[in-house]
Design a protein around this motif. Structure first.
Motif, PDB file in Angstrom:
ATOM      1  N   PHE A  38      -6.401  -4.817  -7.092  1.00 43.15           N
ATOM      2  CA  PHE A  38      -6.319  -6.025  -7.916  1.00 43.15           C
ATOM      3  C   PHE A  38      -5.225  -6.971  -7.426  1.00 43.15           C
ATOM      4  CE2 PHE A  38      -7.992  -2.692 -10.677  1.00 43.15           C
ATOM      5  CZ  PHE A  38      -9.160  -3.296 -11.137  1.00 43.15           C
ATOM      6  N   GLN A  39      -4.672  -6.709  -6.239  1.00 45.31           N
ATOM      7  CA  GLN A  39      -3.582  -7.524  -5.718  1.00 45.31           C
ATOM      8  C   GLN A  39      -3.918  -8.073  -4.338  1.00 45.31           C
ATOM      9  OE1 GLN A  39       0.334  -5.687  -5.914  1.00 45.31           O
ATOM     10  NE2 GLN A  39      -0.387  -4.203  -7.417  1.00 45.31           N
ATOM     11  N   ASP A  40      -3.267  -9.172  -4.013  1.00 38.83           N
ATOM     12  CA  ASP A  40      -3.257  -9.674  -2.637  1.00 38.83           C
ATOM     13  C   ASP A  40      -1.985  -9.123  -2.004  1.00 38.83           C
ATOM     14  OD1 ASP A  40      -3.519 -10.980  -0.274  1.00 38.83           O
ATOM     15  OD2 ASP A  40      -3.052 -12.974  -1.052  1.00 38.83           O
ATOM     16  N   TYR A  41      -2.132  -7.946  -1.372  1.00 36.93           N
ATOM     17  CA  TYR A  41      -0.968  -7.183  -0.953  1.00 36.93           C
ATOM     18  C   TYR A  41      -0.834  -7.210   0.561  1.00 36.93           C
ATOM     19  CZ  TYR A  41       2.460  -3.371  -0.890  1.00 36.93           C
ATOM     20  OH  TYR A  41       3.598  -2.618  -0.717  1.00 36.93           O
ATOM     21  N   ASN A  42       0.371  -7.574   1.025  1.00 43.77           N
ATOM     22  CA  ASN A  42       0.689  -7.596   2.439  1.00 43.77           C
ATOM     23  C   ASN A  42       1.797  -6.578   2.689  1.00 43.77           C
ATOM     24  OD1 ASN A  42       1.811  -8.261   5.035  1.00 43.77           O
ATOM     25  ND2 ASN A  42       0.767 -10.240   4.909  1.00 43.77           N
ATOM     26  N   GLU A  50       0.633 -10.743  -4.915  1.00 45.02           N
ATOM     27  CA  GLU A  50       0.202 -11.440  -6.117  1.00 45.02           C
ATOM     28  C   GLU A  50      -0.959 -10.693  -6.774  1.00 45.02           C
ATOM     29  OE1 GLU A  50      -0.901 -15.347  -5.053  1.00 45.02           O
ATOM     30  OE2 GLU A  50       1.114 -15.978  -4.440  1.00 45.02           O
ATOM     31  N   TRP A  51      -0.975 -10.748  -8.106  1.00 43.62           N
ATOM     32  CA  TRP A  51      -2.100 -10.177  -8.844  1.00 43.62           C
ATOM     33  C   TRP A  51      -3.236 -11.190  -8.853  1.00 43.62           C
ATOM     34  CZ3 TRP A  51      -2.330  -5.248 -10.737  1.00 43.62           C
ATOM     35  CH2 TRP A  51      -1.133  -4.533 -10.766  1.00 43.62           C
ATOM     36  N   ILE A  52      -4.377 -10.780  -8.325  1.00 44.46           N
ATOM     37  CA  ILE A  52      -5.544 -11.683  -8.296  1.00 44.46           C
ATOM     38  C   ILE A  52      -6.716 -11.077  -9.062  1.00 44.46           C
ATOM     39  CG2 ILE A  52      -4.893 -12.772  -6.120  1.00 44.46           C
ATOM     40  CD1 ILE A  52      -6.812 -10.933  -4.686  1.00 44.46           C
ATOM     41  N   LEU A  53      -6.433  -9.990  -9.791  1.00 42.20           N
ATOM     42  CA  LEU A  53      -7.435  -9.314 -10.622  1.00 42.20           C
ATOM     43  C   LEU A  53      -8.685  -8.977  -9.828  1.00 42.20           C
ATOM     44  CD1 LEU A  53      -6.920 -11.217 -13.986  1.00 42.20           C
ATOM     45  CD2 LEU A  53      -5.895  -9.064 -13.225  1.00 42.20           C
ATOM     46  N   PHE A  54      -9.827  -9.594 -10.129  1.00 44.32           N
ATOM     47  CA  PHE A  54     -11.082  -9.210  -9.485  1.00 44.32           C
ATOM     48  C   PHE A  54     -11.400 -10.067  -8.253  1.00 44.32           C
ATOM     49  CE2 PHE A  54     -11.507  -7.881 -13.921  1.00 44.32           C
ATOM     50  CZ  PHE A  54     -11.872  -6.553 -13.747  1.00 44.32           C
ATOM     51  N   GLY A  55     -10.384 -10.748  -7.727  1.00 46.87           N
ATOM     52  CA  GLY A  55     -10.619 -11.605  -6.565  1.00 46.87           C
ATOM     53  C   GLY A  55     -11.104 -10.827  -5.353  1.00 46.87           C
ATOM     54  N   ASN A 260      -4.126  -6.498   7.928  1.00 49.80           N
ATOM     55  CA  ASN A 260      -2.995  -6.351   7.008  1.00 49.80           C
ATOM     56  C   ASN A 260      -3.342  -6.836   5.600  1.00 49.80           C
ATOM     57  OD1 ASN A 260      -0.456  -5.542   6.263  1.00 49.80           O
ATOM     58  ND2 ASN A 260       0.586  -7.368   7.035  1.00 49.80           N
ATOM     59  N   ARG A 261      -4.553  -6.487   5.146  1.00 57.81           N
ATOM     60  CA  ARG A 261      -4.995  -6.848   3.791  1.00 57.81           C
ATOM     61  C   ARG A 261      -5.238  -5.552   3.021  1.00 57.81           C
ATOM     62  NH1 ARG A 261      -9.831 -10.817   3.596  1.00 57.81           N
ATOM     63  NH2 ARG A 261      -9.086 -10.873   1.438  1.00 57.81           N
ATOM     64  N   LEU A 262      -4.148  -4.946   2.582  1.00 56.71           N
ATOM     65  CA  LEU A 262      -4.241  -3.644   1.941  1.00 56.71           C
ATOM     66  C   LEU A 262      -4.939  -3.725   0.587  1.00 56.71           C
ATOM     67  CD1 LEU A 262      -3.364  -0.860   2.878  1.00 56.71           C
ATOM     68  CD2 LEU A 262      -1.338  -1.074   1.444  1.00 56.71           C
ATOM     69  N   GLY A 263      -4.789  -4.834  -0.101  1.00 55.25           N
ATOM     70  CA  GLY A 263      -5.458  -4.991  -1.390  1.00 55.25           C
ATOM     71  C   GLY A 263      -6.967  -5.040  -1.245  1.00 55.25           C
ATOM     72  N   TYR A 264      -7.432  -5.826  -0.275  1.00 52.42           N
ATOM     73  CA  TYR A 264      -8.873  -5.918  -0.039  1.00 52.42           C
ATOM     74  C   TYR A 264      -9.422  -4.579   0.460  1.00 52.42           C
ATOM     75  CZ  TYR A 264     -13.348  -7.712   1.615  1.00 52.42           C
ATOM     76  OH  TYR A 264     -14.690  -7.917   1.814  1.00 52.42           O
ATOM     77  N   GLY A 265      -8.677  -3.909   1.343  1.00 55.18           N
ATOM     78  CA  GLY A 265      -9.102  -2.595   1.812  1.00 55.18           C
ATOM     79  C   GLY A 265      -9.197  -1.588   0.675  1.00 55.18           C
ATOM     80  N   SER A 266      -8.280  -1.681  -0.292  1.00 61.07           N
ATOM     81  CA  SER A 266      -8.338  -0.795  -1.452  1.00 61.07           C
ATOM     82  C   SER A 266      -9.577  -1.083  -2.299  1.00 61.07           C
ATOM     83  CB  SER A 266      -7.078  -0.960  -2.299  1.00 61.07           C
ATOM     84  OG  SER A 266      -5.929  -0.589  -1.564  1.00 61.07           O
ATOM     85  N   ALA A 267      -9.964  -2.340  -2.390  1.00 58.65           N
ATOM     86  CA  ALA A 267     -11.184  -2.695  -3.117  1.00 58.65           C
ATOM     87  C   ALA A 267     -12.409  -2.094  -2.436  1.00 58.65           C
ATOM     88  CB  ALA A 267     -11.316  -4.213  -3.217  1.00 58.65           C
ATOM     89  N   VAL A 268     -12.414  -2.102  -1.095  1.00 53.93           N
ATOM     90  CA  VAL A 268     -13.508  -1.467  -0.350  1.00 53.93           C
ATOM     91  C   VAL A 268     -13.539   0.028  -0.645  1.00 53.93           C
ATOM     92  CG1 VAL A 268     -14.447  -0.994   1.937  1.00 53.93           C
ATOM     93  CG2 VAL A 268     -13.395  -3.209   1.467  1.00 53.93           C
ATOM     94  N   ALA A 269     -12.366   0.664  -0.709  1.00 51.93           N
ATOM     95  CA  ALA A 269     -12.293   2.096  -0.998  1.00 51.93           C
ATOM     96  C   ALA A 269     -12.836   2.403  -2.389  1.00 51.93           C
ATOM     97  CB  ALA A 269     -10.845   2.580  -0.873  1.00 51.93           C
ATOM     98  N   VAL A 270     -12.510   1.567  -3.361  1.00 54.07           N
ATOM     99  CA  VAL A 270     -13.031   1.767  -4.716  1.00 54.07           C
ATOM    100  C   VAL A 270     -14.552   1.609  -4.729  1.00 54.07           C
ATOM    101  CG1 VAL A 270     -13.037   0.864  -7.070  1.00 54.07           C
ATOM    102  CG2 VAL A 270     -10.884   1.062  -5.819  1.00 54.07           C
ATOM    103  N   GLY A 271     -15.055   0.603  -4.004  1.00 58.30           N
ATOM    104  CA  GLY A 271     -16.501   0.415  -3.923  1.00 58.30           C
ATOM    105  C   GLY A 271     -17.186   1.614  -3.289  1.00 58.30           C
ATOM    106  N   LEU A 272     -16.602   2.164  -2.235  1.00 60.11           N
ATOM    107  CA  LEU A 272     -17.175   3.338  -1.591  1.00 60.11           C
ATOM    108  C   LEU A 272     -17.139   4.542  -2.535  1.00 60.11           C
ATOM    109  CD1 LEU A 272     -18.315   4.720   0.930  1.00 60.11           C
ATOM    110  CD2 LEU A 272     -15.964   5.138   1.675  1.00 60.11           C
ATOM    111  N   PHE A 273     -16.071   4.688  -3.290  1.00 59.53           N
ATOM    112  CA  PHE A 273     -15.987   5.777  -4.264  1.00 59.53           C
ATOM    113  C   PHE A 273     -17.106   5.676  -5.295  1.00 59.53           C
ATOM    114  CE2 PHE A 273     -14.612   6.950  -8.561  1.00 59.53           C
ATOM    115  CZ  PHE A 273     -14.457   8.317  -8.416  1.00 59.53           C
ATOM    116  N   ILE A 274     -17.380   4.471  -5.770  1.00 56.25           N
ATOM    117  CA  ILE A 274     -18.449   4.282  -6.767  1.00 56.25           C
ATOM    118  C   ILE A 274     -19.800   4.669  -6.178  1.00 56.25           C
ATOM    119  CG2 ILE A 274     -19.685   2.553  -8.123  1.00 56.25           C
ATOM    120  CD1 ILE A 274     -17.011   1.074  -8.437  1.00 56.25           C
ATOM    121  N   VAL A 275     -20.053   4.282  -4.919  1.00 58.24           N
ATOM    122  CA  VAL A 275     -21.318   4.619  -4.263  1.00 58.24           C
ATOM    123  C   VAL A 275     -21.452   6.137  -4.115  1.00 58.24           C
ATOM    124  CG1 VAL A 275     -22.619   4.439  -2.104  1.00 58.24           C
ATOM    125  CG2 VAL A 275     -21.506   2.424  -3.054  1.00 58.24           C
TER     126      VAL A 275
END
Length: 315
Positions: A38-42, A50-55, A260-275
């Motif tokens: 849920f963050q834009d993490y570098n 920054e917290w970007i919630l569902f961005g 270097n987009r750890l937040g976006y990579g974490s979102a991908v990991a969550v999506g893969l977990f759901i699948v």
């Protein structure tokens, strides 16, 4: 302190090291990854996160590169899992026969499973490079040399072959253990009733191995959906050629650590977990329903009567 309480305390003391390690290295990082999604993490500038919630999730659902990686991964899984399961069952059946040198065959089948992924990938790249053995063999029959790992048509199928070769030994051991648990009386009774070897295999062996099959399929599916090392080595980390070997985990790696987009990579990991979680539940439901439908007929009819008579005779 009564005996039951003491036993409970002893039990918790024994499992405490495993629980602590799971919390530190599995559950803790998983929860932290979910928070980062849920963050834009570098990583280089964590104070500017920054917290970007569902961005990140919105970007993920609109990213065509993610869908290509997901398609490659599902294609890889849908081909590798059934093929390696069928081959593992066949090898286990052969290794379970009373033949000379069966210990050698069991070891030979299992050796690829203990070979490192890097060594396996290096061996396949040596065999299938432009001047490799595969092209030299095909050249005998007049075929032109093929750049296997640089051609989108062949790169992913070669990764599938590599995965099947390197993992089928583990599944074979699971099936072999299941085969050795099946009572011999079942096969003897079916033989008395005139059942052929093929009939016994499909009517007795396959149904009685349903639990082992469920385990092999689910574990195989989880492993293939998390495939990373073969794709990384074959493509040099790029997922090429033309994205044909980009898997979800490789896509995650490149986004999280390459860009270097750890937040976006974490979102991908969550999506893969759901699948993975959804497919696992579906497979468990399918195998349970299939097993329940078969259970009333299991070892029924003449076969059960033969077994009962045989056991009675044997005392």
């Amino acid at each position: 302190m009564d005996k039951k309480t003491q036993e409970n305390i002893d039990g918790w003391i024994m499992v405490a090291p495993v629980v602590i390690l799971m919390l530190i290295f599995v559950i803790g990082p998983a929860l932290y990854s979910f928070i980062l999604s849920f963050q834009d993490y570098n990583m280089l500038k964590p104070d500017k996160s920054e917290w970007i919630l569902f961005g990140n999730y919105q970007e993920l659902l609109s990213d065509p590169n993610f869908y290509q990686a997901l398609f490659n991964t599902l294609k890889y899984s849908l081909i590798v899992v059934p093929v390696q399961t069928a081959i593992a069952l066949l090898l286990a059946t052969v290794a379970n026969q009373k033949i000379k040198g069966k210990t050698f065959f069991r070891v030979a089948y299992y050796i690829p499973a203990v070979t490192s992924a890097v060594a396996s990938a290096a061996m396949f790249m040596f065999l299938f490079n432009t001047n490799g053995i595969a092209n030299k063999f095909l050249g005998i029959f007049g075929f032109q040399a093929v750049s296997w790992f640089n051609d989108p048509t062949y790169a992913l199928p070669l990764a599938m072959i590599m995965a099947i070769w390197s993992t089928v030994g583990t599944q074979m051991l699971v099936f072999l253990a299941g085969l050795q648990d099946i009572p011999r009386e079942v096969y003897e009774a079916s033989a008395i009733d005139g059942a052929s070897s093929a009939r016994s295999f499909w009517s007795i062996t396959v149904p009685l191995l349903s639990e082992k099959t469920m385990f092999v399929v689910i574990v195989g599916m989880i492993g293939t959906l998390q495939m990373f090392d073969q794709a990384f080595i074959i493509s040099g980390g790029t997922g090429g050629p033309l994205g044909s070997t980009t898997t979800v985990v490789l896509y995650l790696y490149n986004k999280a650590f390459g860009e270097n987009r750890l937040g976006y990579g974490s979102a991908v990991a969550v999506g893969l977990f759901i699948v993975i979680f959804t497919l696992t539940l579906l497979q468990q439901s399918f195998f349970k329903e299939d097993d329940d439908n078969y259970k009333p007929k299991r070892l029924g009819g003449k076969i059960s009567e033969r077994i009962a008579k045989r056991r009675k005779v044997n005392g």
